[in-house]
Design an enzyme around this catalytic site. Structure first.
Site, PDB file in Angstrom:
ATOM      1  N   PHE A 112       0.810  -1.217   0.000  1.00  0.00           N
ATOM      2  CA  PHE A 112       0.000   0.000   0.000  1.00  0.00           C
ATOM      3  C   PHE A 112       0.840   1.263   0.000  1.00  0.00           C
ATOM      4  O   PHE A 112       0.384   2.322  -0.437  1.00  0.00           O
ATOM      5  CB  PHE A 112      -0.942   0.000   1.214  1.00  0.00           C
ATOM      6  CG  PHE A 112      -0.345   0.487   2.507  1.00  0.00           C
ATOM      7  CD1 PHE A 112      -0.649   1.745   2.997  1.00  0.00           C
ATOM      8  CD2 PHE A 112       0.509  -0.316   3.246  1.00  0.00           C
ATOM      9  CE1 PHE A 112      -0.110   2.199   4.185  1.00  0.00           C
ATOM     10  CE2 PHE A 112       1.048   0.126   4.441  1.00  0.00           C
ATOM     11  CZ  PHE A 112       0.741   1.387   4.921  1.00  0.00           C
ATOM     12  N   LYS A 113       2.085   1.164   0.445  1.00  0.00           N
ATOM     13  CA  LYS A 113       2.917   2.357   0.512  1.00  0.00           C
ATOM     14  C   LYS A 113       3.268   2.894  -0.871  1.00  0.00           C
ATOM     15  O   LYS A 113       3.659   4.057  -1.013  1.00  0.00           O
ATOM     16  CB  LYS A 113       4.156   2.057   1.347  1.00  0.00           C
ATOM     17  CG  LYS A 113       3.762   1.810   2.804  1.00  0.00           C
ATOM     18  CD  LYS A 113       4.875   1.284   3.672  1.00  0.00           C
ATOM     19  CE  LYS A 113       4.313   1.002   5.066  1.00  0.00           C
ATOM     20  NZ  LYS A 113       5.322   0.490   5.985  1.00  0.00           N
ATOM     21  N   ASP A 114       3.107   2.064  -1.904  1.00  0.00           N
ATOM     22  CA  ASP A 114       3.300   2.559  -3.273  1.00  0.00           C
ATOM     23  C   ASP A 114       2.344   3.709  -3.584  1.00  0.00           C
ATOM     24  O   ASP A 114       2.676   4.607  -4.359  1.00  0.00           O
ATOM     25  CB  ASP A 114       3.065   1.437  -4.294  1.00  0.00           C
ATOM     26  CG  ASP A 114       4.121   0.346  -4.231  1.00  0.00           C
ATOM     27  OD1 ASP A 114       5.251   0.632  -3.811  1.00  0.00           O
ATOM     28  OD2 ASP A 114       3.799  -0.803  -4.606  1.00  0.00           O
ATOM     29  N   LEU A 117       3.724   6.943  -1.678  1.00  0.00           N
ATOM     30  CA  LEU A 117       5.098   7.273  -2.041  1.00  0.00           C
ATOM     31  C   LEU A 117       5.256   7.593  -3.520  1.00  0.00           C
ATOM     32  O   LEU A 117       6.105   8.411  -3.890  1.00  0.00           O
ATOM     33  CB  LEU A 117       6.037   6.138  -1.625  1.00  0.00           C
ATOM     34  CG  LEU A 117       6.377   6.160  -0.128  1.00  0.00           C
ATOM     35  CD1 LEU A 117       6.996   4.858   0.320  1.00  0.00           C
ATOM     36  CD2 LEU A 117       7.301   7.331   0.187  1.00  0.00           C
ATOM     37  N   THR A 145       8.155  -0.080   3.410  1.00  0.00           N
ATOM     38  CA  THR A 145       8.433   1.332   3.140  1.00  0.00           C
ATOM     39  C   THR A 145       9.670   1.499   2.272  1.00  0.00           C
ATOM     40  O   THR A 145       9.686   2.302   1.337  1.00  0.00           O
ATOM     41  CB  THR A 145       8.614   2.118   4.456  1.00  0.00           C
ATOM     42  OG1 THR A 145       7.415   2.040   5.208  1.00  0.00           O
ATOM     43  CG2 THR A 145       8.937   3.573   4.189  1.00  0.00           C
TER      44      THR A 145
END
Length: 486
Positions: A112-114, A117, A145
């Site tokens: 989900f950090k894509d 970011l 991350t």
């Protein structure tokens, strides 16, 4: 829109200033000076938007058009999501027993950090190109991350990124997603320590104000406001997908269940709630349960060392974004937050004031899940749906399955909710493909995409950080060398 520190000891900055900061100079975290409140008509208008358009609308509330013109902002966000595998960027899977799973993992690294970011990388590049400036990005990672941050800036000439990972405590795939990126501006360090220990040298370098200023240090951990901002969209999208109708008065409530480690994602949910979105939030954790104890008992304190669990990206005992949540709930009381956080820094133990704990327990519900609970949720979801959950998503599914309307047995008291009659959405932060050992532990068969299989035969590069070394000094030398190349 201006941003102030949660500790009140630094001047207000605009979005660009918050974007290029790690911690605020006074040790706090940047937050918007005011949270926009959305009316019913706006919510109804937004209810038909796709995820990508929701991100644009939300970001436009927190980034002034004078700083980034709206057309430019839209283009940056479109570019950020251009590498996502799913046409809708995110996807809601509606499974049996009312289990709604919002898949936030369709980006390059399957996490989900894509989402946040990729946008943050575009915002950085926009400002750096305008100002012909170089930055040094410091990132500590417990799993996902690091790879998402690397992908967001890899190959960029005006950014060097320095990523610290806990050697042996990420999955093999998570580690390979970082160490196989061979770029001049990417520097990966495999540290012999846990997730909290690798944060220490990063904090030390940010605390050296002269060094941080000289080399333009910044962070892409969820201390960075930009990540929180983009993640607010998860909650609006989940709400609009799961709410039965927006024609009733009052608007229906949706419960959103959030796997929680450092607390960035649940912070975004609290902000969405403050903006007027009728959601009820559940923070679900693994055996590293500091957030659960804080919600339940006001006990914000370490409980021994970090425990290694199947949900490894959540193996965190110092969730720094709790500071943002407490600031929000205290009515922006910077003096109180400064006192509480300084006490925690010294003693690693804080008992929340009774009124603040009361507000927190009204805002959040919480639940903790053991490895056995995680494995059980993964198995049940597969048996009922032929759908593989990652262990972090399974923490959320465990909460769902513990409710009276879905439980075959009596639910755990710590996971009981009286909201079982309302729609519920579980956020899924990663693909099961990244956690083969956990899938095997559940007695299931991993499903491995070819992009992930290819990692095992690629060249790798990283620098070891051994116990006894001065990690901050090693990092300092590499940052100085990177800046000289620029």
């Amino acid at each position: 829109m201006e941003y102030i520190s949660t500790r009140g000891g630094t001047r207000a900055v605009d979005f660009e200033g918050a974007l290029f900061s790690g911690y605020a100079p006074d040790g706090g975290l940047f937050m918007p000076q005011s949270i926009p409140l959305l009316d019913r008509d706006t919510l109804r208008c937004w209810s038909s938007l796709c995820y990508r358009e929701l991100v644009k609308e939300l970001c436009s509330l927190f980034i002034s058009a004078e700083l980034v013109p709206r057309d430019t902002l839209n283009n940056l966000i479109d570019r950020a999501f251009s590498r996502f595998r799913h046409k809708d960027v995110v996807h809601l899977s509606r499974l049996k027993d009312g289990l709604n799973v919002l898949e936030l993992w369709h980006g390059v690294t399957y996490a989900f950090k894509d989402l946040s970011l990729s946008c943050t990388g575009q915002f950085l590049q926009y400002f750096l190109e305008k100002k012909q400036k170089h930055v040094s990005i410091l990132v500590g990672t417990s799993g996902d991350t690091g790879s998402s941050a690397i992908e967001s800036v890899r190959g960029q000439k005006n950014m060097d990124i320095f990523v610290l990972l806990p050697k042996g405590l990420c999955t093999q795939i998570q580690e390979l997603q970082m160490t196989t990126v061979i770029e001049d501006n990417v520097h990966v360090f495999a540290a012999h320590g846990n997730s909290d220990e690798i944060d220490e040298p990063i904090k030390e370098l940010f605390a050296d104000v002269d060094f941080a200023r000289k080399y333009n240090l910044m962070s892409l951990n969820s201390v960075n406001w930009s990540r929180i901002m983009v993640q607010i969209a998860h909650y609006f999208y989940a709400y609009f997908q799961c709410a039965p109708s927006l024609d009733t008065t009052p608007l229906p409530v949706v419960e959103i269940v959030v796997p929680t480690g450092g607390g960035g994602n649940i912070t975004a949910g609290c902000i969405a709630q403050k903006m007027g979105l009728p959601i009820r939030l559940v923070a679900v954790v693994n055996s590293n349960d500091i957030i659960h104890r804080t919600v339940q008992h006001g006990d914000f304190s370490l409980a021994g060392s970090v425990k290694a669990t199947l949900a490894s990206a959540m193996d965190i005992q110092e969730p720094y974004n709790v500071e943002r949540i407490l600031w929000l709930l205290s009515g922006s009381d910077c003096r109180l937050i400064k006192m509480l956080m300084e006490q925690f820094s010294v003693s690693k133990s804080v008992k929340l004031p009774e009124d603040l704990h009361g507000k927190l327990s009204k805002t959040l519900r919480s639940c903790s899940a053991s490895d056995q609970d995680i494995v059980g949720a993964m198995r049940r979801c597969w048996e009922e749906n032929q759908y593989l959950l990652c262990p972090h998503s399974a923490v959320a599914a465990h909460y769902h399955y513990s409710q009276p309307d879905t439980a075959h047995l009596h639910p755990k008291p710590s996971c009981f909710s009286f909201l079982s009659s309302i729609p519920r959405c579980c956020l899924a932060p990663a693909s099961a493909a990244k956690f083969q050992d956990a899938v095997l532990r559940a007695g299931l068969v991993p499903q491995i995409p070819p992009e992930i299989t290819a990692l095992t035969v690629m060249e790798t590069r990283s620098t070891a950080l051994e116990r006894g070394q001065d990690w901050a000094q090693v990092l300092q030398g590499r940052i100085e060398a990177g800046a000289q190349r620029w």
